[in-house]
Design an enzyme around this catalytic site. Structure first.
Site, PDB file in Angstrom:
ATOM      1  N   SER A  65       0.819  -1.215   0.000  1.00  0.00           N
ATOM      2  CA  SER A  65       0.000   0.000   0.000  1.00  0.00           C
ATOM      3  C   SER A  65       0.856   1.270   0.000  1.00  0.00           C
ATOM      4  O   SER A  65       2.032   1.260   0.376  1.00  0.00           O
ATOM      5  CB  SER A  65      -0.924   0.006   1.224  1.00  0.00           C
ATOM      6  OG  SER A  65      -1.710  -1.159   1.245  1.00  0.00           O
TER       7      SER A  65
HETATM    8  N1  SAM Z   1      -0.390  -5.167   4.109  1.00  0.00           N
HETATM    9  C1  SAM Z   1       0.279  -5.471   2.860  1.00  0.00           C
HETATM   10  C2  SAM Z   1       1.669  -4.913   2.789  1.00  0.00           C
HETATM   11  O1  SAM Z   1       2.109  -4.234   3.727  1.00  0.00           O
HETATM   12  O2  SAM Z   1       2.333  -5.188   1.792  1.00  0.00           O
HETATM   13  C3  SAM Z   1      -0.523  -5.079   1.657  1.00  0.00           C
HETATM   14  C4  SAM Z   1      -1.696  -5.968   1.490  1.00  0.00           C
HETATM   15  S1  SAM Z   1      -2.336  -6.142  -0.122  1.00  0.00           S
HETATM   16  C5  SAM Z   1      -3.007  -4.561  -0.425  1.00  0.00           C
HETATM   17  C6  SAM Z   1      -3.721  -7.208   0.292  1.00  0.00           C
HETATM   18  C7  SAM Z   1      -3.323  -8.606   0.662  1.00  0.00           C
HETATM   19  O3  SAM Z   1      -4.462  -9.255   1.211  1.00  0.00           O
HETATM   20  C8  SAM Z   1      -2.860  -9.448  -0.509  1.00  0.00           C
HETATM   21  O4  SAM Z   1      -1.592  -9.978  -0.268  1.00  0.00           O
HETATM   22  C9  SAM Z   1      -3.931 -10.544  -0.594  1.00  0.00           C
HETATM   23  O5  SAM Z   1      -3.434 -11.787  -1.039  1.00  0.00           O
HETATM   24  C10 SAM Z   1      -4.394 -10.599   0.833  1.00  0.00           C
HETATM   25  N2  SAM Z   1      -5.711 -11.211   1.054  1.00  0.00           N
HETATM   26  C11 SAM Z   1      -6.846 -11.078   0.328  1.00  0.00           C
HETATM   27  N3  SAM Z   1      -7.854 -11.793   0.869  1.00  0.00           N
HETATM   28  C12 SAM Z   1      -7.335 -12.381   1.985  1.00  0.00           C
HETATM   29  C13 SAM Z   1      -7.872 -13.243   2.975  1.00  0.00           C
HETATM   30  N4  SAM Z   1      -9.151 -13.649   2.972  1.00  0.00           N
HETATM   31  N5  SAM Z   1      -7.058 -13.653   3.974  1.00  0.00           N
HETATM   32  C14 SAM Z   1      -5.754 -13.274   4.012  1.00  0.00           C
HETATM   33  N6  SAM Z   1      -5.187 -12.462   3.100  1.00  0.00           N
HETATM   34  C15 SAM Z   1      -5.973 -12.015   2.096  1.00  0.00           C
END
Ligand code: SAM
Length: 226
Positions: A65
């Site tokens: 992000s």
């Molecule tokens: N917090 C992260 C960082 O610092 O890089 C950025 C997160 S990215 C915007 C969103 C993440 O949520 C992705 O890696 C995606 O695979 C994960 N995601 C989506 N649905 C999810 C779920 N139900 N449980 C766990 N992770 C999930």
């Protein structure tokens, strides 16, 4: 991990020009953002953009992000260092590292095993030892370690996942984007006993939360990032 003075300065400029100037005041959050090396969480082909005012791709159609959004969501949790925090959506591991600096213990859940493994490697290299990355559907929370004084979801939910509200400690805060896949509102929920107060904070655009209490699938074109 030794880094060049130029990278340290780039990070200081990021904190001043993108974060403090936009109203983030919590000195602990500002210090964490000035300390954690964002560039090591960014894939090498985009490392020169690591301190830019933007989200960046990290593979698997996912993103790290925008720095300001990381700071804003972290400030909303209002951590003082004693908390157990749940993050849903480890991605690169950057937000988890920031939370690890500000809370006692962090559990971070990621649904894509390769991203979880990569994030674990970086956190290990940085000697962040109070963050545990687990592969799981984070929309269901992590009942075995609940309650959490803070829960942060870094993927967009169609509605607030009920298990996350249930796993929030009394007085705890839940920060998450809620809305459509094309755009959401960042919400901050605070629990007081059985009551929940909700603040709607800002419009955002996150990748979807895919899971039992999220979306069935990720249908967006890969052009909406946060
Ligand atoms: N917090 C992260 C960082 O610092 O890089 C950025 C997160 S990215 C915007 C969103 C993440 O949520 C992705 O890696 C995606 O695979 C994960 N995601 C989506 N649905 C999810 C779920 N139900 N449980 C766990 N992770 C999930």
């Amino acid at each position: 991990m030794k880094e060049s003075e130029e990278l340290t300065h780039e990070r200081e400029r990021m904190v001043e020009n993108q974060i403090r100037s936009r109203g983030i005041k919590d000195e602990r959050v500002l210090e964490a953002m000035a300390t954690i090396p964002r560039h090591v969480f960014v894939p090498s082909e985009n490392r020169h953009l690591a301190y830019a005012d933007a989200p960046l791709p990290i593979g698997h159609r996912q993103t790290i992000s925008q720095p300001f959004i990381v700071a804003l969501m972290t400030e909303l949790l209002d951590l003082d260092g004693d908390e157990t925090v749940l993050e849903v959506g480890t991605g690169s591991g950057y937000q988890a590292a920031i939370l690890g600096r500000l809370a006692k213990r962090v559990y971070s859940l990621e649904r894509i095993p390769e991203l979880a493994e990569h994030a674990r490697g970086i956190l290990r290299a940085l000697k962040v030892d109070n963050v545990e990355v687990l592969v799981a559907d984070g929309s269901q929370g992590l009942p075995e370690h609940a309650p959490f004084e803070g829960i942060m979801v870094t993927a967009a939910a169609p509605r607030v996942p009920v298990p996350l509200k249930e796993q929030l400690a009394d007085g705890g805060r839940l920060v998450l984007p809620v809305g459509e896949q094309a755009g959401q509102i960042l919400e901050c929920w605070e629990r007081q006993g059985d009551d929940f107060r909700r603040d709607r904070v800002a419009p955002v655009a996150f990748v979807p939360l895919v899971g039992e209490h999220g979306w069935d699938s990720d249908e967006r074109p890969f052009s909406w990032w946060l």
